[in-house]
Design a protein around this motif. Structure first.
Motif, PDB file in Angstrom:
ATOM      1  N   TYR A  71      -7.788  13.304  -1.490  1.00  0.00           N
ATOM      2  CA  TYR A  71      -6.853  14.419  -1.357  1.00  0.00           C
ATOM      3  C   TYR A  71      -5.614  14.268  -2.236  1.00  0.00           C
ATOM      4  O   TYR A  71      -4.826  15.203  -2.357  1.00  0.00           O
ATOM      5  CB  TYR A  71      -6.427  14.593   0.110  1.00  0.00           C
ATOM      6  CG  TYR A  71      -7.572  14.958   1.013  1.00  0.00           C
ATOM      7  CD1 TYR A  71      -8.100  16.240   0.998  1.00  0.00           C
ATOM      8  CD2 TYR A  71      -8.135  14.023   1.870  1.00  0.00           C
ATOM      9  CE1 TYR A  71      -9.162  16.585   1.818  1.00  0.00           C
ATOM     10  CE2 TYR A  71      -9.188  14.359   2.692  1.00  0.00           C
ATOM     11  CZ  TYR A  71      -9.703  15.641   2.662  1.00  0.00           C
ATOM     12  OH  TYR A  71     -10.756  15.977   3.473  1.00  0.00           O
ATOM     13  N   TRP A 110      -5.154  16.837  -4.891  1.00  0.00           N
ATOM     14  CA  TRP A 110      -4.759  18.183  -4.485  1.00  0.00           C
ATOM     15  C   TRP A 110      -3.233  18.274  -4.477  1.00  0.00           C
ATOM     16  O   TRP A 110      -2.533  17.383  -4.030  1.00  0.00           O
ATOM     17  CB  TRP A 110      -5.288  18.503  -3.102  1.00  0.00           C
ATOM     18  CG  TRP A 110      -6.766  18.594  -3.017  1.00  0.00           C
ATOM     19  CD1 TRP A 110      -7.679  18.387  -4.011  1.00  0.00           C
ATOM     20  CD2 TRP A 110      -7.521  18.915  -1.853  1.00  0.00           C
ATOM     21  NE1 TRP A 110      -8.952  18.570  -3.537  1.00  0.00           N
ATOM     22  CE2 TRP A 110      -8.891  18.888  -2.221  1.00  0.00           C
ATOM     23  CE3 TRP A 110      -7.187  19.207  -0.547  1.00  0.00           C
ATOM     24  CZ2 TRP A 110      -9.907  19.159  -1.319  1.00  0.00           C
ATOM     25  CZ3 TRP A 110      -8.213  19.477   0.351  1.00  0.00           C
ATOM     26  CH2 TRP A 110      -9.548  19.459  -0.038  1.00  0.00           C
ATOM     27  N   ILE A 137      -3.715  24.270  -4.347  1.00  0.00           N
ATOM     28  CA  ILE A 137      -4.175  24.947  -3.131  1.00  0.00           C
ATOM     29  C   ILE A 137      -3.757  26.415  -3.173  1.00  0.00           C
ATOM     30  O   ILE A 137      -4.540  27.315  -2.847  1.00  0.00           O
ATOM     31  CB  ILE A 137      -3.606  24.251  -1.874  1.00  0.00           C
ATOM     32  CG1 ILE A 137      -4.146  22.825  -1.757  1.00  0.00           C
ATOM     33  CG2 ILE A 137      -3.906  25.044  -0.627  1.00  0.00           C
ATOM     34  CD1 ILE A 137      -5.599  22.708  -1.399  1.00  0.00           C
ATOM     35  N   TRP A 175      -6.002  28.356  -5.473  1.00  0.00           N
ATOM     36  CA  TRP A 175      -7.314  28.636  -4.873  1.00  0.00           C
ATOM     37  C   TRP A 175      -7.226  29.806  -3.911  1.00  0.00           C
ATOM     38  O   TRP A 175      -8.036  30.717  -3.949  1.00  0.00           O
ATOM     39  CB  TRP A 175      -7.826  27.430  -4.113  1.00  0.00           C
ATOM     40  CG  TRP A 175      -8.391  26.338  -4.949  1.00  0.00           C
ATOM     41  CD1 TRP A 175      -8.756  26.399  -6.271  1.00  0.00           C
ATOM     42  CD2 TRP A 175      -8.654  25.012  -4.517  1.00  0.00           C
ATOM     43  NE1 TRP A 175      -9.231  25.177  -6.686  1.00  0.00           N
ATOM     44  CE2 TRP A 175      -9.187  24.300  -5.632  1.00  0.00           C
ATOM     45  CE3 TRP A 175      -8.502  24.333  -3.323  1.00  0.00           C
ATOM     46  CZ2 TRP A 175      -9.558  22.963  -5.565  1.00  0.00           C
ATOM     47  CZ3 TRP A 175      -8.886  23.007  -3.252  1.00  0.00           C
ATOM     48  CH2 TRP A 175      -9.399  22.339  -4.359  1.00  0.00           C
ATOM     49  N   THR A 176      -6.240  29.771  -3.031  1.00  0.00           N
ATOM     50  CA  THR A 176      -6.125  30.842  -2.042  1.00  0.00           C
ATOM     51  C   THR A 176      -5.651  32.136  -2.683  1.00  0.00           C
ATOM     52  O   THR A 176      -5.909  33.212  -2.152  1.00  0.00           O
ATOM     53  CB  THR A 176      -5.171  30.445  -0.905  1.00  0.00           C
ATOM     54  OG1 THR A 176      -3.913  30.066  -1.456  1.00  0.00           O
ATOM     55  CG2 THR A 176      -5.745  29.304  -0.091  1.00  0.00           C
ATOM     56  N   ARG A 223      -5.124  21.607   5.337  1.00  0.00           N
ATOM     57  CA  ARG A 223      -6.246  21.920   6.226  1.00  0.00           C
ATOM     58  C   ARG A 223      -6.210  23.392   6.645  1.00  0.00           C
ATOM     59  O   ARG A 223      -7.242  24.055   6.686  1.00  0.00           O
ATOM     60  CB  ARG A 223      -6.212  21.006   7.442  1.00  0.00           C
ATOM     61  CG  ARG A 223      -7.430  21.129   8.301  1.00  0.00           C
ATOM     62  CD  ARG A 223      -7.477  20.025   9.314  1.00  0.00           C
ATOM     63  NE  ARG A 223      -8.624  20.254  10.187  1.00  0.00           N
ATOM     64  CZ  ARG A 223      -8.897  19.537  11.219  1.00  0.00           C
ATOM     65  NH1 ARG A 223      -8.134  18.520  11.540  1.00  0.00           N
ATOM     66  NH2 ARG A 223      -9.943  19.803  11.969  1.00  0.00           N
ATOM     67  N   LEU A 243      -7.410  25.429   3.662  1.00  0.00           N
ATOM     68  CA  LEU A 243      -8.863  25.392   3.497  1.00  0.00           C
ATOM     69  C   LEU A 243      -9.545  26.278   4.540  1.00  0.00           C
ATOM     70  O   LEU A 243     -10.533  26.948   4.246  1.00  0.00           O
ATOM     71  CB  LEU A 243      -9.365  23.949   3.592  1.00  0.00           C
ATOM     72  CG  LEU A 243      -8.907  23.029   2.465  1.00  0.00           C
ATOM     73  CD1 LEU A 243      -9.357  21.606   2.724  1.00  0.00           C
ATOM     74  CD2 LEU A 243      -9.420  23.523   1.126  1.00  0.00           C
ATOM     75  N   ARG A 278     -11.934  29.615   3.995  1.00  0.00           N
ATOM     76  CA  ARG A 278     -13.207  29.815   4.691  1.00  0.00           C
ATOM     77  C   ARG A 278     -13.235  31.185   5.367  1.00  0.00           C
ATOM     78  O   ARG A 278     -14.255  31.863   5.370  1.00  0.00           O
ATOM     79  CB  ARG A 278     -13.433  28.680   5.686  1.00  0.00           C
ATOM     80  CG  ARG A 278     -14.796  28.664   6.308  1.00  0.00           C
ATOM     81  CD  ARG A 278     -15.037  27.437   7.191  1.00  0.00           C
ATOM     82  NE  ARG A 278     -14.043  27.302   8.247  1.00  0.00           N
ATOM     83  CZ  ARG A 278     -13.094  26.363   8.284  1.00  0.00           C
ATOM     84  NH1 ARG A 278     -12.995  25.472   7.316  1.00  0.00           N
ATOM     85  NH2 ARG A 278     -12.240  26.302   9.286  1.00  0.00           N
TER      86      ARG A 278
END
Length: 119
Positions: free
Chosen positions: A8, A11, A16, A19-20, A46, A49, A53
């Motif tokens: 991690y 990252w 992050i 990505w989002t 977390r 992520l 999802r």
């Protein structure tokens, strides 16, 4: 750090957020606020992520709408966003958006109070 956690280290909050951000700018803003609200940025990864999802499950349009609603209420968590999507609140009208005026014969309105009183 334990070996399981060392992966991690690659990252970063920017990575992050990038990505989002593929779901949309509002989702990215929500993730940035979640990460910023934690004492250590890695604690928000977390949640991020999990939000990614949710985008795969519900689609980017619904995720964007849910993120907008979550931000308007200050709900900065994965569980709040998941609840909004599960209950379909992302499709509901936001009660905080615009106040509705009620039409009823007993409601006088602003014009009534602007008139000079008759004695």
């Amino acid at each position: 750090m334990p070996k399981a956690h060392q992966a991690y280290l690659e990252w970063t909050p920017e990575r992050i957020a990038q990505w989002t951000g593929q779901a949309g700018p509002v989702t990215r803003r929500l993730v940035e606020r979640i990460i910023a609200s934690k004492p250590h940025p890695q604690q928000g990864f977390r949640s991020a992520l999990g939000i990614m999802r949710l985008g795969k499950i519900y689609g980017p349009e619904r995720l964007e709408a849910a993120a907008k609603r979550a931000l308007s209420f200050g709900a900065l968590s994965y569980s709040s966003l998941a609840s909004i999507l599960k209950c379909g609140l992302d499709r509901a009208v936001n009660p905080m958006a615009e106040p509705r005026t009620i039409a009823h014969p007993n409601i006088r309105g602003a014009a009534y109070f602007e008139e000079e009183p008759s004695c």
